[in-house]
Design a protein around this motif. Sequence first.
Motif, PDB file in Angstrom:
ATOM      1  N   MET A   1     -18.115 -16.538   1.270  1.00  0.00           N
ATOM      2  CA  MET A   1     -17.212 -15.631   1.931  1.00  0.00           C
ATOM      3  C   MET A   1     -16.440 -16.435   2.974  1.00  0.00           C
ATOM      4  O   MET A   1     -17.011 -17.199   3.732  1.00  0.00           O
ATOM      5  N   ASN A   2     -15.137 -16.222   2.995  1.00  0.00           N
ATOM      6  CA  ASN A   2     -14.327 -16.967   3.959  1.00  0.00           C
ATOM      7  C   ASN A   2     -14.394 -16.297   5.339  1.00  0.00           C
ATOM      8  O   ASN A   2     -14.929 -15.209   5.501  1.00  0.00           O
ATOM      9  N   ASP A   3     -13.826 -16.961   6.329  1.00  0.00           N
ATOM     10  CA  ASP A   3     -13.886 -16.467   7.713  1.00  0.00           C
ATOM     11  C   ASP A   3     -13.202 -15.116   7.879  1.00  0.00           C
ATOM     12  O   ASP A   3     -13.674 -14.263   8.629  1.00  0.00           O
ATOM     13  N   LEU A   4     -12.092 -14.906   7.177  1.00  0.00           N
ATOM     14  CA  LEU A   4     -11.377 -13.637   7.274  1.00  0.00           C
ATOM     15  C   LEU A   4     -12.226 -12.478   6.754  1.00  0.00           C
ATOM     16  O   LEU A   4     -12.325 -11.426   7.394  1.00  0.00           O
ATOM     17  N   GLU A   5     -12.871 -12.691   5.609  1.00  0.00           N
ATOM     18  CA  GLU A   5     -13.750 -11.664   5.049  1.00  0.00           C
ATOM     19  C   GLU A   5     -14.939 -11.414   5.967  1.00  0.00           C
ATOM     20  O   GLU A   5     -15.344 -10.270   6.171  1.00  0.00           O
ATOM     21  N   GLN A   6     -15.526 -12.473   6.516  1.00  0.00           N
ATOM     22  CA  GLN A   6     -16.660 -12.343   7.421  1.00  0.00           C
ATOM     23  C   GLN A   6     -16.272 -11.533   8.653  1.00  0.00           C
ATOM     24  O   GLN A   6     -17.001 -10.638   9.083  1.00  0.00           O
ATOM     25  N   ASN A   7     -15.105 -11.803   9.212  1.00  0.00           N
ATOM     26  CA  ASN A   7     -14.625 -11.070  10.374  1.00  0.00           C
ATOM     27  C   ASN A   7     -14.436  -9.589  10.036  1.00  0.00           C
ATOM     28  O   ASN A   7     -14.793  -8.709  10.821  1.00  0.00           O
ATOM     29  N   TRP A   8     -13.895  -9.310   8.871  1.00  0.00           N
ATOM     30  CA  TRP A   8     -13.667  -7.949   8.417  1.00  0.00           C
ATOM     31  C   TRP A   8     -14.994  -7.188   8.265  1.00  0.00           C
ATOM     32  O   TRP A   8     -15.118  -6.049   8.699  1.00  0.00           O
ATOM     33  N   ILE A   9     -15.997  -7.845   7.696  1.00  0.00           N
ATOM     34  CA  ILE A   9     -17.321  -7.241   7.534  1.00  0.00           C
ATOM     35  C   ILE A   9     -17.931  -6.961   8.908  1.00  0.00           C
ATOM     36  O   ILE A   9     -18.523  -5.897   9.140  1.00  0.00           O
ATOM     37  N   GLU A  10     -17.779  -7.890   9.830  1.00  0.00           N
ATOM     38  CA  GLU A  10     -18.291  -7.681  11.188  1.00  0.00           C
ATOM     39  C   GLU A  10     -17.613  -6.483  11.851  1.00  0.00           C
ATOM     40  O   GLU A  10     -18.259  -5.705  12.542  1.00  0.00           O
ATOM     41  N   GLN A  11     -16.310  -6.318  11.618  1.00  0.00           N
ATOM     42  CA  GLN A  11     -15.596  -5.161  12.154  1.00  0.00           C
ATOM     43  C   GLN A  11     -16.134  -3.859  11.564  1.00  0.00           C
ATOM     44  O   GLN A  11     -16.297  -2.863  12.283  1.00  0.00           O
ATOM     45  N   LEU A  12     -16.408  -3.852  10.269  1.00  0.00           N
ATOM     46  CA  LEU A  12     -16.996  -2.671   9.628  1.00  0.00           C
ATOM     47  C   LEU A  12     -18.336  -2.320  10.259  1.00  0.00           C
ATOM     48  O   LEU A  12     -18.610  -1.156  10.565  1.00  0.00           O
ATOM     49  N   ASN A  13     -19.177  -3.329  10.458  1.00  0.00           N
ATOM     50  CA  ASN A  13     -20.496  -3.095  11.052  1.00  0.00           C
ATOM     51  C   ASN A  13     -20.384  -2.593  12.491  1.00  0.00           C
ATOM     52  O   ASN A  13     -21.123  -1.711  12.904  1.00  0.00           O
TER      53      ASN A  13
ATOM     54  N   ALA B   1     -12.468  -2.193  -1.410  1.00  0.00           N
ATOM     55  CA  ALA B   1     -11.328  -2.184  -0.491  1.00  0.00           C
ATOM     56  C   ALA B   1     -10.042  -2.054  -1.295  1.00  0.00           C
ATOM     57  O   ALA B   1     -10.018  -2.352  -2.497  1.00  0.00           O
ATOM     58  N   PRO B   2      -8.965  -1.631  -0.656  1.00  0.00           N
ATOM     59  CA  PRO B   2      -7.681  -1.513  -1.362  1.00  0.00           C
ATOM     60  C   PRO B   2      -7.230  -2.807  -2.053  1.00  0.00           C
ATOM     61  O   PRO B   2      -6.569  -2.760  -3.078  1.00  0.00           O
ATOM     62  N   ASP B   3      -7.635  -3.957  -1.497  1.00  0.00           N
ATOM     63  CA  ASP B   3      -7.239  -5.233  -2.112  1.00  0.00           C
ATOM     64  C   ASP B   3      -8.223  -5.707  -3.180  1.00  0.00           C
ATOM     65  O   ASP B   3      -8.111  -6.808  -3.695  1.00  0.00           O
ATOM     66  N   GLY B   4      -9.224  -4.871  -3.514  1.00  0.00           N
ATOM     67  CA  GLY B   4     -10.155  -5.187  -4.594  1.00  0.00           C
ATOM     68  C   GLY B   4     -11.467  -5.807  -4.163  1.00  0.00           C
ATOM     69  O   GLY B   4     -12.370  -5.966  -4.985  1.00  0.00           O
ATOM     70  N   ILE B   5     -11.618  -6.164  -2.914  1.00  0.00           N
ATOM     71  CA  ILE B   5     -12.869  -6.760  -2.441  1.00  0.00           C
ATOM     72  C   ILE B   5     -13.982  -5.719  -2.533  1.00  0.00           C
ATOM     73  O   ILE B   5     -13.798  -4.569  -2.147  1.00  0.00           O
ATOM     74  N   LEU B   6     -15.127  -6.129  -3.061  1.00  0.00           N
ATOM     75  CA  LEU B   6     -16.292  -5.260  -3.139  1.00  0.00           C
ATOM     76  C   LEU B   6     -17.165  -5.462  -1.913  1.00  0.00           C
ATOM     77  O   LEU B   6     -17.370  -6.585  -1.466  1.00  0.00           O
ATOM     78  N   VAL B   7     -17.677  -4.362  -1.385  1.00  0.00           N
ATOM     79  CA  VAL B   7     -18.485  -4.401  -0.172  1.00  0.00           C
ATOM     80  C   VAL B   7     -19.752  -3.586  -0.408  1.00  0.00           C
ATOM     81  O   VAL B   7     -19.682  -2.432  -0.820  1.00  0.00           O
TER      82      VAL B   7
ATOM     83  N   LYS C   1     -33.402  -1.766  12.869  1.00  0.00           N
ATOM     84  CA  LYS C   1     -33.734  -0.606  13.678  1.00  0.00           C
ATOM     85  C   LYS C   1     -33.707   0.597  12.756  1.00  0.00           C
ATOM     86  O   LYS C   1     -32.946   0.624  11.800  1.00  0.00           O
ATOM     87  N   GLN C   2     -34.510   1.584  13.044  1.00  0.00           N
ATOM     88  CA  GLN C   2     -34.533   2.759  12.190  1.00  0.00           C
ATOM     89  C   GLN C   2     -33.137   3.348  12.072  1.00  0.00           C
ATOM     90  O   GLN C   2     -32.461   3.590  13.048  1.00  0.00           O
ATOM     91  N   GLY C   3     -32.705   3.541  10.850  1.00  0.00           N
ATOM     92  CA  GLY C   3     -31.422   4.158  10.601  1.00  0.00           C
ATOM     93  C   GLY C   3     -30.234   3.238  10.678  1.00  0.00           C
ATOM     94  O   GLY C   3     -29.116   3.687  10.543  1.00  0.00           O
ATOM     95  N   GLU C   4     -30.440   1.964  10.888  1.00  0.00           N
ATOM     96  CA  GLU C   4     -29.305   1.053  11.002  1.00  0.00           C
ATOM     97  C   GLU C   4     -28.798   0.672   9.618  1.00  0.00           C
ATOM     98  O   GLU C   4     -29.558   0.426   8.707  1.00  0.00           O
ATOM     99  N   ALA C   5     -27.503   0.641   9.484  1.00  0.00           N
ATOM    100  CA  ALA C   5     -26.861   0.283   8.221  1.00  0.00           C
ATOM    101  C   ALA C   5     -26.217  -1.079   8.349  1.00  0.00           C
ATOM    102  O   ALA C   5     -25.945  -1.534   9.457  1.00  0.00           O
ATOM    103  N   SER C   6     -25.959  -1.707   7.229  1.00  0.00           N
ATOM    104  CA  SER C   6     -25.366  -3.030   7.263  1.00  0.00           C
ATOM    105  C   SER C   6     -24.404  -3.207   6.085  1.00  0.00           C
ATOM    106  O   SER C   6     -24.812  -3.077   4.940  1.00  0.00           O
ATOM    107  N   PHE C   7     -23.138  -3.484   6.398  1.00  0.00           N
ATOM    108  CA  PHE C   7     -22.174  -3.847   5.373  1.00  0.00           C
ATOM    109  C   PHE C   7     -22.315  -5.338   5.114  1.00  0.00           C
ATOM    110  O   PHE C   7     -22.608  -6.114   6.007  1.00  0.00           O
ATOM    111  N   GLU C   8     -22.070  -5.744   3.867  1.00  0.00           N
ATOM    112  CA  GLU C   8     -22.054  -7.167   3.533  1.00  0.00           C
ATOM    113  C   GLU C   8     -21.171  -7.370   2.318  1.00  0.00           C
ATOM    114  O   GLU C   8     -20.856  -6.434   1.586  1.00  0.00           O
ATOM    115  N   ASN C   9     -20.789  -8.605   2.107  1.00  0.00           N
ATOM    116  CA  ASN C   9     -19.954  -8.961   0.974  1.00  0.00           C
ATOM    117  C   ASN C   9     -20.584 -10.175   0.323  1.00  0.00           C
ATOM    118  O   ASN C   9     -20.224 -11.297   0.604  1.00  0.00           O
ATOM    119  N   LYS C  10     -21.587  -9.923  -0.525  1.00  0.00           N
ATOM    120  CA  LYS C  10     -22.292 -11.037  -1.192  1.00  0.00           C
ATOM    121  C   LYS C  10     -22.333 -10.788  -2.662  1.00  0.00           C
ATOM    122  O   LYS C  10     -22.377  -9.719  -3.121  1.00  0.00           O
TER     123      LYS C  10
END
Length: 80
Positions: A1-13, A53-59, A71-80
Amino acid sequence: MNDLEQNWIEQLNRRAKQYRDAGMDSYGAVAQAAADFKLGVLVEGDVCRIYQAPDGILVNCWIDENDSNNKQGEASFENK
């Protein structure tokens, strides 16, 4: 995953965490964060959702209320 995608995933989280901190349950927080970022649900399971995502990236998004690593109930987005 490139830096742009990583930053985007962090924003989602961060966005999902903001919704949880405001009192939403994990499922609602993830759904709202995904909607904010215009993600469409491709697959919805008990503890995992796959968004596109609209650009086709799967998350992936994992929600496991009983996961001892989160933590109980914590969710996590990732792109792997």
